[in-house]
Write a protein that holds these residues in place. Sequence first.
Motif, mmCIF file in Angstrom:
data_model
loop_
_atom_site.group_PDB
_atom_site.id
_atom_site.type_symbol
_atom_site.label_atom_id
_atom_site.label_comp_id
_atom_site.label_asym_id
_atom_site.label_seq_id
_atom_site.Cartn_x
_atom_site.Cartn_y
_atom_site.Cartn_z
ATOM 1 N N GLY A 31 0.827 -1.198 0.000
ATOM 2 C CA GLY A 31 0.000 0.000 0.000
ATOM 3 C C GLY A 31 0.864 1.251 0.000
ATOM 4 O O GLY A 31 2.092 1.193 0.132
ATOM 5 N N PRO A 32 0.234 2.403 -0.166
ATOM 6 C CA PRO A 32 1.002 3.654 -0.154
ATOM 7 C C PRO A 32 1.658 3.881 1.206
ATOM 8 O O PRO A 32 1.115 3.499 2.248
ATOM 9 N N ASP A 33 2.807 4.485 1.166
ATOM 10 C CA ASP A 33 3.536 4.764 2.401
ATOM 11 C C ASP A 33 2.877 5.947 3.112
ATOM 12 O O ASP A 33 2.955 7.089 2.652
ATOM 13 N N ASP A 34 2.195 5.660 4.212
ATOM 14 C CA ASP A 34 1.526 6.717 4.971
ATOM 15 C C ASP A 34 2.154 6.899 6.347
ATOM 16 O O ASP A 34 1.498 7.368 7.282
ATOM 17 N N SER A 35 3.413 6.531 6.462
ATOM 18 C CA SER A 35 4.086 6.695 7.756
ATOM 19 C C SER A 35 4.221 8.160 8.146
ATOM 20 O O SER A 35 4.406 8.476 9.326
ATOM 21 N N HIS A 36 4.114 9.063 7.150
ATOM 22 C CA HIS A 36 4.221 10.490 7.473
ATOM 23 C C HIS A 36 3.059 10.947 8.356
ATOM 24 O O HIS A 36 3.190 11.938 9.090
ATOM 25 N N ILE A 37 1.927 10.231 8.300
ATOM 26 C CA ILE A 37 0.789 10.605 9.148
ATOM 27 C C ILE A 37 1.136 10.393 10.614
ATOM 28 O O ILE A 37 0.902 11.257 11.468
ATOM 29 N N ARG A 38 1.716 9.248 10.906
ATOM 30 C CA ARG A 38 2.116 8.970 12.287
ATOM 31 C C ARG A 38 3.191 9.956 12.743
ATOM 32 O O ARG A 38 3.164 10.444 13.881
#
Length: 542
Positions: free
Chosen positions: A98-105
């Motif tokens: 999936g898309p890398d959404d670690s920036h949200i955390r």
Amino acid sequence: MSLRSTSVAPFDALPNPRGGSVPFALAALAQALAALDEQRDVARPLRQATRTLRDAGWLAAARFADTLLLASPLALAASVAVAPPPGLPARPAHEHDGPDDSHIRTAFRDALIELSTVLERRNLRELACSPALYAHQRALVDIIAEHAPGVSLAYEDVALHGRPIVGAILSPQPAQRLAQARARFEAALLPALKARLGNGSRAANALAEAAFDEMDACFAELTGSDPYDFWRLAVACGRALRRGVTYWGDEDVRRFYARCNLLLSEHARGLRIVPQSFVRTALALLWRDYALFGASADDTADVELLHDYGLTVDWHVAGTQASEALWEAGSAQAGALAARVAPSRDLGALVVNGNAYEDFLQTADAAMLALGTQARALSLRADGTHGDPATSLLAAEAAYRIGAAAWALGLGHVALLADALGLAWRRAAHATSTPAARDAYGASTANPAPSVEAIEYANESLRAMLHKVAAGVAQPDATPTVRALGAAIASGAGSHSSNNASNTAGSGTSQNAAETTGSSAAVVSPDAVSSAPGGVDAELPR
């Protein structure tokens, strides 16, 4: 306020070592951070922090915690970046990943830490006006907006949260003067927008400064005698923004003058009521540096302007980076000493220093005597008017003294009501001091004031709140009282706005030809009327 021009090195607002603290909220935020790292429930401690901050009257911080609460499910659902074992390369990405959404955390965690850090500084004005804190909150709102279209957050929504804000007007001007001012302003605007203040050569900077000076001169020439003339606010706001270029950049400067150009064209077409959103933007930008860094004796005119709109500042300023560091060192020592020798007092969710608490009570007692004297004189007037403007101004200053002391101690609800009461008294002073003249459209140019009953009720509500604080009881929620007083202020201004609009729409061609740029009727746009105080979307505390 020369603070901004002394150094390009950024530093935060001054700490407030004698201010109150919210230990339960800080503990709840620490629990939320630990829960985030351990992938546990974050919502429960965030709800507790929000309730605690709202009970203490720290409304800007409570709003930030609410934003964290809304974004917490997205942060928990985001992927966690895992470092590869030592000596092994990172796993390559696959198509089914999936898309890398670690920036949200990461954004959520940074915002949580930033809120805790600012809470420890105990500066309520910094919580409301800090651009760094707003940037974190705006990043969270942008993340939420990806899943809830239409969600947005403006800086003024945070800085002025919970405050009643009065509207501003555009005074009628002769057509020739408006045409000349527009031509000069537009001629200066283009080179000013092309230049980058502080980033070009000396010649380019000098050219840009000359262009901005010319536009400021246009503002000054168009400023009328009404204390709520918008061009008076524009002069002060433009000056403050240009002074802060080395610290905040020139984006706000360029945007502000571009919007003023659009407003100037609307003024020439007959607009008399400035859209409330623009008034709030200008006020928030003007108040920003004064709220964060204080004011000096040279800033008296700007402080008086802020008082006309219900905003207060601290009379303190650090002139250089060295004096700032020295002041912060002294503040840390004073805070440590106060913690050792002075007992603390619990006022509900707020824990205050005992000595600072006693100082606040003395300040509030003296100020309430002045307010009580004026309130009694007001109630004894048989004609229902507000009396001498000088005494109304003294009452406003007394209310603002209570507000400033309450902001310093951390009593957010008391401070909010005191500032709103100061605004009401300022409106009363201007209503009695402005001659009941008529403009070219037959509308009264006097500033309407809130009713005597509304001022008396707010005055007694503030007195009751202070009695509870003196008894060691938690301050009650002032939001309903502030909202009622804001409605009273808006209703007085709304009647003036509606009269102005109706008289403008019904005025004859000969009158309008003398005051506008040749239009056959001076028209107030529906947006302007609805955004005026007392209109369908009048800004009241939420």
